[in-house]
Design an enzyme around this catalytic site. Structure first.
Site, PDB file in Angstrom:
ATOM      1  N   ASP A  23       0.866  -1.186   0.000  1.00 38.57           N
ATOM      2  CA  ASP A  23       0.000   0.000   0.000  1.00 38.57           C
ATOM      3  C   ASP A  23       0.899   1.231   0.000  1.00 38.57           C
ATOM      4  OD1 ASP A  23      -1.950   2.125   0.890  1.00 38.57           O
ATOM      5  OD2 ASP A  23      -3.252   0.395   1.199  1.00 38.57           O
TER       6      ASP A  23
ATOM      7  N   ASP B 195       4.074   2.463  -4.349  1.00 33.07           N
ATOM      8  CA  ASP B 195       3.023   2.924  -5.260  1.00 33.07           C
ATOM      9  C   ASP B 195       2.844   1.895  -6.377  1.00 33.07           C
ATOM     10  OD1 ASP B 195       1.400   4.203  -7.049  1.00 33.07           O
ATOM     11  OD2 ASP B 195       2.584   6.052  -7.139  1.00 33.07           O
TER      12      ASP B 195
ATOM     13  N   TYR C  49     -15.644   6.944 -11.413  1.00 34.40           N
ATOM     14  CA  TYR C  49     -15.181   5.851 -10.537  1.00 34.40           C
ATOM     15  C   TYR C  49     -15.822   4.541 -11.001  1.00 34.40           C
ATOM     16  CZ  TYR C  49     -15.188   3.010  -6.214  1.00 34.40           C
ATOM     17  OH  TYR C  49     -15.071   1.992  -5.289  1.00 34.40           O
TER      18      TYR C  49
ATOM     19  N   LYS D  10     -14.132   1.091 -12.716  1.00 36.27           N
ATOM     20  CA  LYS D  10     -14.350  -0.251 -12.158  1.00 36.27           C
ATOM     21  C   LYS D  10     -14.835  -1.203 -13.247  1.00 36.27           C
ATOM     22  CE  LYS D  10     -13.468   0.017  -7.665  1.00 36.27           C
ATOM     23  NZ  LYS D  10     -12.277  -0.702  -7.157  1.00 36.27           N
TER      24      LYS D  10
ATOM     25  N   GLU E  12     -14.680   9.806   3.778  1.00 40.67           N
ATOM     26  CA  GLU E  12     -15.523   8.875   4.517  1.00 40.67           C
ATOM     27  C   GLU E  12     -16.865   8.684   3.810  1.00 40.67           C
ATOM     28  OE1 GLU E  12     -14.397  11.734   5.398  1.00 40.67           O
ATOM     29  OE2 GLU E  12     -15.901  12.993   6.360  1.00 40.67           O
ATOM     30  N   LYS E  13     -17.478   7.509   4.047  1.00 42.15           N
ATOM     31  CA  LYS E  13     -18.761   7.205   3.437  1.00 42.15           C
ATOM     32  C   LYS E  13     -19.877   7.432   4.458  1.00 42.15           C
ATOM     33  CE  LYS E  13     -18.344   4.121   0.203  1.00 42.15           C
ATOM     34  NZ  LYS E  13     -18.268   2.845  -0.465  1.00 42.15           N
TER      35      LYS E  13
ATOM     36  N   GLN F 217     -32.942   9.275  -0.185  1.00 41.24           N
ATOM     37  CA  GLN F 217     -32.210   8.352  -1.049  1.00 41.24           C
ATOM     38  C   GLN F 217     -31.951   7.055  -0.270  1.00 41.24           C
ATOM     39  OE1 GLN F 217     -31.180  11.262   0.190  1.00 41.24           O
ATOM     40  NE2 GLN F 217     -28.968  11.499   0.292  1.00 41.24           N
TER      41      GLN F 217
HETATM   42  P1  NAD Z   1      -9.516   2.335   1.210  1.00 38.17           P
HETATM   43  O1  NAD Z   1      -9.372   3.666   0.568  1.00 38.17           O
HETATM   44  O2  NAD Z   1      -9.569   2.255   2.696  1.00 38.17           O
HETATM   45  O3  NAD Z   1      -8.364   1.361   0.710  1.00 38.17           O
HETATM   46  C1  NAD Z   1      -7.750   1.482  -0.549  1.00 38.17           C
HETATM   47  C2  NAD Z   1      -6.254   1.475  -0.325  1.00 38.17           C
HETATM   48  O4  NAD Z   1      -5.609   1.559  -1.604  1.00 38.17           O
HETATM   49  C3  NAD Z   1      -5.773   2.692   0.496  1.00 38.17           C
HETATM   50  O5  NAD Z   1      -5.119   2.270   1.668  1.00 38.17           O
HETATM   51  C4  NAD Z   1      -4.816   3.412  -0.446  1.00 38.17           C
HETATM   52  O6  NAD Z   1      -3.693   3.984   0.195  1.00 38.17           O
HETATM   53  C5  NAD Z   1      -4.417   2.283  -1.392  1.00 38.17           C
HETATM   54  N1  NAD Z   1      -3.893   2.817  -2.645  1.00 38.17           N
HETATM   55  C6  NAD Z   1      -4.439   3.799  -3.409  1.00 38.17           C
HETATM   56  N2  NAD Z   1      -3.642   4.058  -4.449  1.00 38.17           N
HETATM   57  C7  NAD Z   1      -2.561   3.222  -4.336  1.00 38.17           C
HETATM   58  C8  NAD Z   1      -1.381   3.046  -5.106  1.00 38.17           C
HETATM   59  N3  NAD Z   1      -1.159   3.769  -6.213  1.00 38.17           N
HETATM   60  N4  NAD Z   1      -0.490   2.110  -4.697  1.00 38.17           N
HETATM   61  C9  NAD Z   1      -0.692   1.375  -3.565  1.00 38.17           C
HETATM   62  N5  NAD Z   1      -1.815   1.514  -2.807  1.00 38.17           N
HETATM   63  C10 NAD Z   1      -2.722   2.435  -3.183  1.00 38.17           C
HETATM   64  O7  NAD Z   1     -10.813   1.675   0.549  1.00 38.17           O
HETATM   65  P2  NAD Z   1     -11.629   0.369   0.981  1.00 38.17           P
HETATM   66  O8  NAD Z   1     -12.947   0.821   1.461  1.00 38.17           O
HETATM   67  O9  NAD Z   1     -10.797  -0.524   1.814  1.00 38.17           O
HETATM   68  O10 NAD Z   1     -11.864  -0.286  -0.456  1.00 38.17           O
HETATM   69  C11 NAD Z   1     -11.082  -1.383  -0.928  1.00 38.17           C
HETATM   70  C12 NAD Z   1     -11.499  -1.713  -2.347  1.00 38.17           C
HETATM   71  O11 NAD Z   1     -12.889  -2.039  -2.389  1.00 38.17           O
HETATM   72  C13 NAD Z   1     -11.310  -0.557  -3.341  1.00 38.17           C
HETATM   73  O12 NAD Z   1     -10.898  -1.086  -4.571  1.00 38.17           O
HETATM   74  C14 NAD Z   1     -12.694   0.021  -3.467  1.00 38.17           C
HETATM   75  O13 NAD Z   1     -12.883   0.680  -4.692  1.00 38.17           O
HETATM   76  C15 NAD Z   1     -13.549  -1.221  -3.345  1.00 38.17           C
HETATM   77  N6  NAD Z   1     -14.913  -0.910  -2.881  1.00 38.17           N
HETATM   78  C16 NAD Z   1     -15.110  -0.514  -1.599  1.00 38.17           C
HETATM   79  C17 NAD Z   1     -16.386  -0.206  -1.164  1.00 38.17           C
HETATM   80  C18 NAD Z   1     -16.656   0.237   0.253  1.00 38.17           C
HETATM   81  O14 NAD Z   1     -17.818   0.440   0.575  1.00 38.17           O
HETATM   82  N7  NAD Z   1     -15.676   0.380   1.100  1.00 38.17           N
HETATM   83  C19 NAD Z   1     -17.470  -0.302  -2.051  1.00 38.17           C
HETATM   84  C20 NAD Z   1     -17.224  -0.698  -3.361  1.00 38.17           C
HETATM   85  C21 NAD Z   1     -15.937  -1.027  -3.759  1.00 38.17           C
END
Ligand code: NAD
Length: 330
Positions: free
Chosen positions: A32, A50, A148, A152, A190-191, A217
């Site tokens: 990460d 990265d 976004y 995906k 945050e969500k 909603q």
């Molecule tokens: P999060 O933002 O907590 O985790 C994503 C992680 O990716 C972060 O820690 C960030 O630092 C890391 N990251 C971003 N760019 C990077 C890079 N270039 N190199 C290395 N690391 C990188 O999000 P989350 O809620 O844990 O979501 C995890 C996955 O699930 C994501 O792909 C997200 O799109 C997907 N998702 C999550 C939800 C949700 O409700 N949380 C819903 C739909 C999809």
């Protein structure tokens, strides 16, 4: 011992998943941009780097059997739906997926899980808050309401193309609003559940909180523990997906706020203000996952929210503490 890579292991779902995999007895490498914010990583090895850099992706995927790809540029409506971050989100997340897949192919990784999103579903099927259609087959003709979501969808297709052309096994889930302790709770990414818990925890008794839009909603929210169980079942199955992993307990945002206030024991006024909203209605459709994997969520929304509120309330109190100390010292 199976060697697993969790990408995005410093984030919310990735850090919970990595912990779970270590507890199951796997050897886990995390990668990460950052280490987990709220607790120590349980990974046997953690690479800070990265994944937009192909060399980092090569290092991360070397000598790995299976990958859980959770790294993405993501956030709640305040980050994803304003339009201000569209180019960055699409570029970062697509580059991560391109690099991780190509490195995985070169390293001979056998299986990859990809975390897609409910945001891929067409806006036209989510206009009626009482009756949204998010069945897997409804994804096409595609018309997500955010960039976004488009990224995906592109990446889902990329994973499926690698499976078709290079024989790499892929498993794809479309997450619907995952929430729980140790998720982003402040800062703009945050969500809704975390944002509402924070607002309630921060409010003075008898005060008020802001809700974006009219609050009518609808959404459903899945607790992190159930999400991890769904992901593990999918990964160990012979079903590739894409498949929804979410809850079918659909509620309005106003109801969500009421529930958090009840849990906190803090009745507050709600002020509806303008803000980024996303689609009018969304709910997971779990028919496919229940048929293929026998999975349904085990916890009601209220139980997950109780644990999440407790944790966010603690964070709010911890963040207040230094200010209080500062004031008394002056
Ligand atoms: P999060 O933002 O907590 O985790 C994503 C992680 O990716 C972060 O820690 C960030 O630092 C890391 N990251 C971003 N760019 C990077 C890079 N270039 N190199 C290395 N690391 C990188 O999000 P989350 O809620 O844990 O979501 C995890 C996955 O699930 C994501 O792909 C997200 O799109 C997907 N998702 C999550 C939800 C949700 O409700 N949380 C819903 C739909 C999809």
């Amino acid at each position: 011992m199976k060697r697993i890579l969790v990408t995005g292991a410093g984030g919310f779902i990735g850090s919970h998943l990595a912990r779970h995999l270590v507890e199951e007895g796997f050897w886990v490498r995390g990668v990460d941009l950052k280490i987990p914010e709220f607790s120590k990583s349980d990974c046997q090895e953690f690479l800070v780097g990265d994944l937009g850099d192909p060399h980092t992706a090569d290092r991360a995927t070397s000598e790995i059997d299976e990958i859980y790809q959770l790294a993405a540029d993501m956030g709640g409506a305040g980050y994803i739906f304003t339009g201000d971050h569209d180019a960055v989100v699409m570029h970062n997340s697509a580059t991560i997926n391109l690099n991780v897949l190509e490195s995985a192919r070169k390293s001979g990784v056998r299986r990859i899980f990809y975390s897609s999103s409910a945001c891929i579903y067409p806006e036209r099927n989510q206009m009626d808050p009482g009756n949204p259609d998010c069945s897997e087959a409804s994804a096409y003709p595609a018309a997500p309401d955010s960039e976004y979501g488009w990224e995906k969808l592109f990446s889902e297709r990329l994973y499926l193309a690698y499976a078709r052309n290079f024989g790499i096994q892929v498993r794809i889930a479309r997450f619907h609003n995952i929430f729980g302790p140790e998720g982003t709770w402040t800062g703009g990414r945050e969500k809704a559940p975390a944002a509402i818990c924070r607002k309630v925890a921060e409010a003075d008794p008898g005060g008020e909180i802001d809700i974006w839009g009219d609050g009518e909603q609808t959404r459903s929210f899945l607790y992190i523990v159930d999400c991890i169980e769904g992901v593990r079942r999918l990964m160990d199955s012979e079903f590739a997906g894409p498949v929804n992993i979410g809850s079918e307990e659909m509620v309005t945002i106003n109801f969500l706020a009421e529930l958090v206030m009840q849990i906190a024991g803090k009745p507050l006024r709600v002020r509806h203000i303008r803000g980024p909203l996303g689609v009018r209605g969304r709910n997971s459709d779990n028919r496919l996952i229940s048929e293929k994997l026998g999975w349904t969520p085990s916890l009601p929304l209220r139980a997950g929210l109780e644990a999440t509120y407790r944790w966010i309330d603690q964070q709010v109190q911890l963040n207040r503490a230094p200010t209080m100390a500062g004031i008394s010292e002056d």
